[in-house]
Design a protein around this motif. Structure first.
Motif, PDB file in Angstrom:
ATOM      1  N   THR A 110     -59.747 129.809 100.303  1.00 45.40           N
ATOM      2  CA  THR A 110     -58.706 130.591 100.968  1.00 45.40           C
ATOM      3  C   THR A 110     -57.497 130.620 100.043  1.00 45.40           C
ATOM      4  O   THR A 110     -57.371 129.775  99.153  1.00 45.40           O
ATOM      5  CB  THR A 110     -58.316 129.982 102.321  1.00 45.40           C
ATOM      6  OG1 THR A 110     -57.824 128.646 102.116  1.00 45.40           O
ATOM      7  CG2 THR A 110     -59.513 129.951 103.264  1.00 45.40           C
ATOM      8  N   VAL A 111     -56.594 131.576 100.249  1.00 48.93           N
ATOM      9  CA  VAL A 111     -55.453 131.700  99.338  1.00 48.93           C
ATOM     10  C   VAL A 111     -54.221 132.161 100.103  1.00 48.93           C
ATOM     11  O   VAL A 111     -54.318 132.951 101.050  1.00 48.93           O
ATOM     12  CB  VAL A 111     -55.765 132.677  98.174  1.00 48.93           C
ATOM     13  CG1 VAL A 111     -56.055 134.094  98.684  1.00 48.93           C
ATOM     14  CG2 VAL A 111     -54.654 132.676  97.134  1.00 48.93           C
ATOM     15  N   THR A 112     -53.071 131.639  99.713  1.00 48.39           N
ATOM     16  CA  THR A 112     -51.777 132.110 100.215  1.00 48.39           C
ATOM     17  C   THR A 112     -50.912 132.482  99.017  1.00 48.39           C
ATOM     18  O   THR A 112     -51.088 131.928  97.915  1.00 48.39           O
ATOM     19  CB  THR A 112     -51.069 131.035 101.057  1.00 48.39           C
ATOM     20  OG1 THR A 112     -50.884 129.851 100.263  1.00 48.39           O
ATOM     21  CG2 THR A 112     -51.884 130.694 102.293  1.00 48.39           C
ATOM     22  N   PHE A 113     -49.969 133.403  99.237  1.00 49.59           N
ATOM     23  CA  PHE A 113     -49.126 133.915  98.159  1.00 49.59           C
ATOM     24  C   PHE A 113     -47.657 133.640  98.478  1.00 49.59           C
ATOM     25  O   PHE A 113     -47.242 133.692  99.636  1.00 49.59           O
ATOM     26  CB  PHE A 113     -49.354 135.412  97.961  1.00 49.59           C
ATOM     27  CG  PHE A 113     -50.773 135.758  97.618  1.00 49.59           C
ATOM     28  CD1 PHE A 113     -51.230 135.668  96.312  1.00 49.59           C
ATOM     29  CD2 PHE A 113     -51.664 136.134  98.612  1.00 49.59           C
ATOM     30  CE1 PHE A 113     -52.550 135.957  96.000  1.00 49.59           C
ATOM     31  CE2 PHE A 113     -52.983 136.424  98.311  1.00 49.59           C
ATOM     32  CZ  PHE A 113     -53.426 136.339  96.999  1.00 49.59           C
ATOM     33  N   HIS A 114     -46.882 133.381  97.431  1.00 50.98           N
ATOM     34  CA  HIS A 114     -45.495 132.993  97.602  1.00 50.98           C
ATOM     35  C   HIS A 114     -44.637 133.618  96.498  1.00 50.98           C
ATOM     36  O   HIS A 114     -45.031 133.599  95.327  1.00 50.98           O
ATOM     37  CB  HIS A 114     -45.351 131.467  97.524  1.00 50.98           C
ATOM     38  CG  HIS A 114     -46.338 130.738  98.384  1.00 50.98           C
ATOM     39  ND1 HIS A 114     -46.047 130.339  99.674  1.00 50.98           N
ATOM     40  CD2 HIS A 114     -47.628 130.353  98.135  1.00 50.98           C
ATOM     41  CE1 HIS A 114     -47.110 129.733 100.182  1.00 50.98           C
ATOM     42  NE2 HIS A 114     -48.075 129.727  99.283  1.00 50.98           N
ATOM     43  N   ASP A 115     -43.468 134.145  96.868  1.00 52.25           N
ATOM     44  CA  ASP A 115     -42.460 134.539  95.883  1.00 52.25           C
ATOM     45  C   ASP A 115     -41.730 133.273  95.431  1.00 52.25           C
ATOM     46  O   ASP A 115     -41.328 132.460  96.257  1.00 52.25           O
ATOM     47  CB  ASP A 115     -41.439 135.486  96.501  1.00 52.25           C
ATOM     48  CG  ASP A 115     -42.047 136.822  96.896  1.00 52.25           C
ATOM     49  OD1 ASP A 115     -42.999 137.252  96.237  1.00 52.25           O
ATOM     50  OD2 ASP A 115     -41.558 137.423  97.877  1.00 52.25           O
ATOM     51  N   ILE A 116     -41.552 133.103  94.127  1.00 58.22           N
ATOM     52  CA  ILE A 116     -40.848 131.926  93.616  1.00 58.22           C
ATOM     53  C   ILE A 116     -39.842 132.353  92.546  1.00 58.22           C
ATOM     54  O   ILE A 116     -39.913 133.454  92.023  1.00 58.22           O
ATOM     55  CB  ILE A 116     -41.809 130.849  93.058  1.00 58.22           C
ATOM     56  CG1 ILE A 116     -42.613 131.373  91.858  1.00 58.22           C
ATOM     57  CG2 ILE A 116     -42.770 130.383  94.138  1.00 58.22           C
ATOM     58  CD1 ILE A 116     -43.466 130.288  91.178  1.00 58.22           C
ATOM     59  N   CYS A 117     -38.907 131.476  92.253  1.00 58.76           N
ATOM     60  CA  CYS A 117     -37.878 131.733  91.237  1.00 58.76           C
ATOM     61  C   CYS A 117     -37.015 132.929  91.638  1.00 58.76           C
ATOM     62  O   CYS A 117     -36.957 133.952  90.948  1.00 58.76           O
ATOM     63  CB  CYS A 117     -38.490 131.960  89.858  1.00 58.76           C
ATOM     64  SG  CYS A 117     -39.474 130.584  89.265  1.00 58.76           S
ATOM     65  N   GLY A 118     -36.337 132.770  92.752  1.00 64.46           N
ATOM     66  CA  GLY A 118     -35.496 133.847  93.244  1.00 64.46           C
ATOM     67  C   GLY A 118     -36.145 134.544  94.422  1.00 64.46           C
ATOM     68  O   GLY A 118     -37.349 134.427  94.655  1.00 64.46           O
TER      69      GLY A 118
END
Length: 202
Positions: free
Chosen positions: A173-181
């Motif tokens: 399974t996979v989740t996505f995340h905005d990082i660095c701002g």
């Protein structure tokens, strides 16, 4: 990328590794050892292995790691390809690829998937890569990449399509995340996918 963004990215990945509960961690494409150095000091991690194809960068990492205090995680480095499965690297709790995949020719992305997700099959995989949507904020001209060694830079939709395909094909399974701002429209400077193998506890 600026040093501030690099530090934020590393801190985010270290936190994500800690959240998985991993005791053994692979840093694939470890470069000069920035992430390895940080992981070696995380409570609960007992072994960290860095893999890098560039022998000169690996030598620099080895020099830096010589200063680690005794009593922490066992750390080892090896010069090896990321697109070939290595039986001695199977069974790790977590593998990290931090700003690595964009340095691979697109033809090698499928080889990396087969080697890592199909062959070595760590319990968790953490992948970060530049978010192309954020490039204007960094002053990157249109139709240019952030680094001359990049073969591609994906927007968030393209990264998500790839990531979901990898997960579906390999039992993760996979989740996505905005990082660095966190721009309200463009997301972060980087984007992160966190994979969990199907037999791992949430």
């Amino acid at each position: 990328m600026t040093t501030i963004l690099h530090e934020e990215r590393l801190s985010t990945v270290v936190a994500a590794v800690a959240e998985t509960g991993a005791r053994t961690v692979l840093d694939l494409g470890c470069g000069d050892g920035d992430l390895v150095l940080r992981l070696a000091g995380v409570a609960g991690i007992g072994r960290v292995t860095g893999i890098e194809i560039d022998a000169e960068r690996l030598r620099r990492a080895q020099t830096r790691l010589a200063g680690l205090p005794a009593g922490g995680a066992r750390v080892q480095l090896a010069c090896a390809s990321l697109t070939q499965a290595h039986s001695n690297l199977a069974g790790y709790d977590c593998a990290c690829l931090v700003e690595v995949i964009e340095h691979l020719p697109l033809a090698d992305i499928n080889r990396l998937e087969r080697a890592l997700f199909g062959g070595m099959r760590p319990g968790h995989v953490i992948v970060t890569t530049p978010n192309a949507e954020y490039n204007p904020v960094l002053g990157v001209p249109p139709h240019r990449f952030r680094h001359p060694d990049h073969h591609f830079e994906w927007d968030r939709a393209r990264f998500a399509r790839w990531g979901r395909g990898v997960a579906a094909r390999n039992g993760y399974t996979v989740t996505f995340h905005d990082i660095c701002g966190a721009h309200p429209d463009l997301g972060g400077a980087s984007q992160m996918a966190v994979y969990r193998r199907g037999d791992q506890s949430p």
